[in-house]
Design an enzyme around this catalytic site. Structure first.
Site, short mmCIF file in Angstrom:
data_model
loop_
_atom_site.label_atom_id
_atom_site.label_comp_id
_atom_site.label_asym_id
_atom_site.label_seq_id
_atom_site.Cartn_x
_atom_site.Cartn_y
_atom_site.Cartn_z
N ARG A 1 89.78 25.95 -55.48
CA ARG A 1 90.37 26.65 -56.61
C ARG A 1 89.94 28.10 -56.57
O ARG A 1 89.07 28.47 -55.80
CB ARG A 1 89.96 25.98 -57.93
CG ARG A 1 88.46 25.70 -57.96
CD ARG A 1 87.80 25.93 -59.24
NE ARG A 1 87.97 27.27 -59.74
CZ ARG A 1 87.26 28.33 -59.33
NH1 ARG A 1 86.34 28.25 -58.38
NH2 ARG A 1 87.45 29.51 -59.88
N GLY A 2 90.60 28.91 -57.44
CA GLY A 2 90.39 30.35 -57.38
C GLY A 2 91.52 30.93 -56.54
O GLY A 2 91.83 30.40 -55.46
N ALA A 3 92.13 32.01 -57.05
CA ALA A 3 93.38 32.49 -56.46
C ALA A 3 93.31 32.74 -54.94
O ALA A 3 94.12 32.20 -54.18
CB ALA A 3 93.83 33.74 -57.21
N ARG B 1 100.20 24.56 -57.64
CA ARG B 1 99.68 25.43 -58.71
C ARG B 1 100.56 26.67 -58.83
O ARG B 1 100.63 27.48 -57.90
CB ARG B 1 98.21 25.82 -58.42
CG ARG B 1 97.30 24.59 -58.35
CD ARG B 1 95.87 24.92 -58.68
NE ARG B 1 95.67 25.21 -60.07
CZ ARG B 1 94.54 25.74 -60.54
NH1 ARG B 1 93.56 26.06 -59.72
NH2 ARG B 1 94.39 25.97 -61.83
N GLN C 1 84.29 25.84 -65.07
CA GLN C 1 84.04 26.60 -63.83
C GLN C 1 82.88 27.58 -63.99
O GLN C 1 82.16 27.86 -63.03
CB GLN C 1 85.30 27.37 -63.40
CG GLN C 1 86.43 26.49 -62.89
CD GLN C 1 87.39 26.08 -63.98
OE1 GLN C 1 87.00 25.96 -65.15
NE2 GLN C 1 88.64 25.85 -63.63
N ASP D 1 94.39 35.86 -61.42
CA ASP D 1 95.26 34.96 -60.65
C ASP D 1 96.58 35.63 -60.29
O ASP D 1 97.21 35.28 -59.30
CB ASP D 1 95.51 33.67 -61.43
CG ASP D 1 94.27 32.80 -61.39
OD1 ASP D 1 93.37 33.01 -62.21
OD2 ASP D 1 94.18 31.96 -60.47
N ASN E 1 94.66 35.28 -65.94
CA ASN E 1 93.40 34.71 -65.45
C ASN E 1 93.11 33.46 -66.28
O ASN E 1 93.86 33.12 -67.20
CB ASN E 1 92.27 35.74 -65.56
CG ASN E 1 91.02 35.31 -64.78
OD1 ASN E 1 91.11 34.93 -63.61
ND2 ASN E 1 89.87 35.33 -65.41
N LYS E 2 92.04 32.80 -65.95
CA LYS E 2 91.68 31.54 -66.61
C LYS E 2 91.79 31.62 -68.13
O LYS E 2 91.39 32.61 -68.73
CB LYS E 2 90.25 31.16 -66.18
CG LYS E 2 89.65 29.94 -66.81
CD LYS E 2 90.50 28.69 -66.68
CE LYS E 2 90.87 28.35 -65.25
NZ LYS E 2 91.94 27.31 -65.16
O1 MRU Z 1 91.95 27.09 -62.42
P1 MRU Z 1 91.09 27.92 -61.51
O2 MRU Z 1 89.68 27.50 -61.50
O3 MRU Z 1 91.70 28.00 -60.12
O4 MRU Z 1 91.15 29.37 -62.12
C1 MRU Z 1 90.51 30.41 -61.42
C2 MRU Z 1 90.46 31.70 -62.11
O5 MRU Z 1 91.03 31.90 -63.16
C3 MRU Z 1 89.73 32.81 -61.40
O6 MRU Z 1 89.13 33.67 -62.31
C4 MRU Z 1 90.73 33.60 -60.55
O7 MRU Z 1 91.45 32.74 -59.70
C5 MRU Z 1 90.07 34.65 -59.75
S1 MRU Z 1 89.20 33.99 -58.36
C6 MRU Z 1 88.60 35.26 -57.45
#
Ligand code: MRU
Length: 316
Positions: free
Chosen positions: A32-34, A68, A166, A207, A217-218
């Site tokens: 996970r994470g963009a 996603r 997270q 994201d 973002n999250k």
């Molecule tokens: O649902 P997730 O855990 O994939 O969400 C991730 C985020 O919102 C991060 O802050 C974002 O992807 C930046 S990662 C460098």
């Protein structure tokens, strides 16, 4: 890949050797994470293309993209693999190149971002934008890692980041390993912590960033941005240019992923709400550009007006 759903209790690598297992890993947030999703998508495409029954690349990629919808990096990486195929180049080499570039971008974000930090600053962050969310080193956390490495005294407050934690499970884990002073708070404590004067700036990842600087973002990031504005605290977004989506004029066009009710009612196996209760669970929110003090990229730092300045940064 590291199975991030098991952290911090268990550190375990899982091996994905086909498209379905890669899709499942992305969907269930094992990865996970963009930027990390983009990398997994590129590698998943390389693995899956051999046995795909799809008639076109678009049909093939649509399956992976469905895992996603919000992080643009997945779409960006799959489009890059498509262009590589059209140019008759080696797909695996391109996927590995995406990883190498991401590593370099994270380091550069760290270097640019640390200039924004002063000695003894305390930073609040939300979710996890660290090494786990990228090829390594992270985006928002890269700024903290770089400052720490350069000898700056910094402290971090990490929002736990409901519903999948997270921040609690991953961000504190990464920062503690790096020897950075980190304090965990529940999401609903951020206002109080700011009011007590404990926070000098907020740094989060992204994201997807629309052309005008609106930032997905999250879920909960928007809350933090409003709180930062109310307390006169700078709110920084750290992201590689692969997270910029110039095809979207504003954040209103960013698709927001909806997650399963059980993640809220039974997140880690224990029922925390009445069985059958209605749940609404958007995984991301969009922070309006007006609340963003600056966007830290590998090419430098952009400030408002973002439509103009992000464009200039892209072409630099
Ligand atoms: O649902 P997730 O855990 O994939 O969400 C991730 C985020 O919102 C991060 O802050 C974002 O992807 C930046 S990662 C460098």
């Amino acid at each position: 890949m590291i199975d991030q759903t098991l952290l911090p209790n268990e550190f375990k690598y899982i091996y994905c050797d086909d498209l379905p297992s890669t899709w499942e890993a992305i969907k269930s947030l094992r990865v996970r994470g963009a930027p990390a999703i983009g990398i997994a998508g590129a590698l998943g495409a390389v693995l899956g293309i051999w046995n795909s029954a799809a008639k076109t690349y678009e049909a093939f990629a649509a399956e992976l993209k469905s895992a996603r919808p919000t992080a643009v990096n997945l779409f960006w990486a799959l489009d890059r693999i498509s262009r590589t195929a059209e140019e008759n180049k080696v797909l695996l080499a391109e996927a590995l190149e995406i990883i190498a570039e991401d590593k370099a971008m994270c380091r550069a974000i760290g270097q640019h971002g640390m200039a924004l930090l002063n000695e003894n600053d305390t930073i609040l962050t939300h979710c996890n934008a660290g090494g786990l969310a990228t090829s390594d080193y992270g985006t928002a956390l890269a700024v903290m890692f770089s400052a720490h490495k350069a000898g700056k005294q910094i402290q971090v407050y990490a929002d736990e980041t409901r519903p999948l934690l997270q921040g609690a499970r991953l961000t504190t884990w990464e920062l503690m390993q790096a020897g950075i002073d980190v304090t965990l708070i529940c999401d609903n404590m951020a206002a109080q912590v700011m009011k007590e004067g404990k926070i000098q700036c907020v740094i989060v990842g992204a994201d997807r960033i629309a052309a005008n600087g609106d930032t997905a973002n999250k879920i909960g990031t928007y809350n933090v941005a409003i709180l930062a504005e109310a307390h006169g605290i700078p709110f920084y977004v750290a992201a590689p240019t692969s997270t910029l989506d110039f095809a979207l004029e504003t954040g209103a066009e960013i698709p927001i992923e909806q997650r399963a009710a059980e993640e809220v009612t039974k997140g880690f196996g224990k029922l925390t709400a009445p069985e059958g209760v209605k749940v609404y669970s958007p995984a991301f929110d969009v922070t309006p550009a007006a609340l963003v003090t600056a966007i830290i990229t590998e090419k430098g730092i952009a400030r408002a007006p973002y439509t103009e300045n992000l464009n200039a940064l892209r072409d630099s």
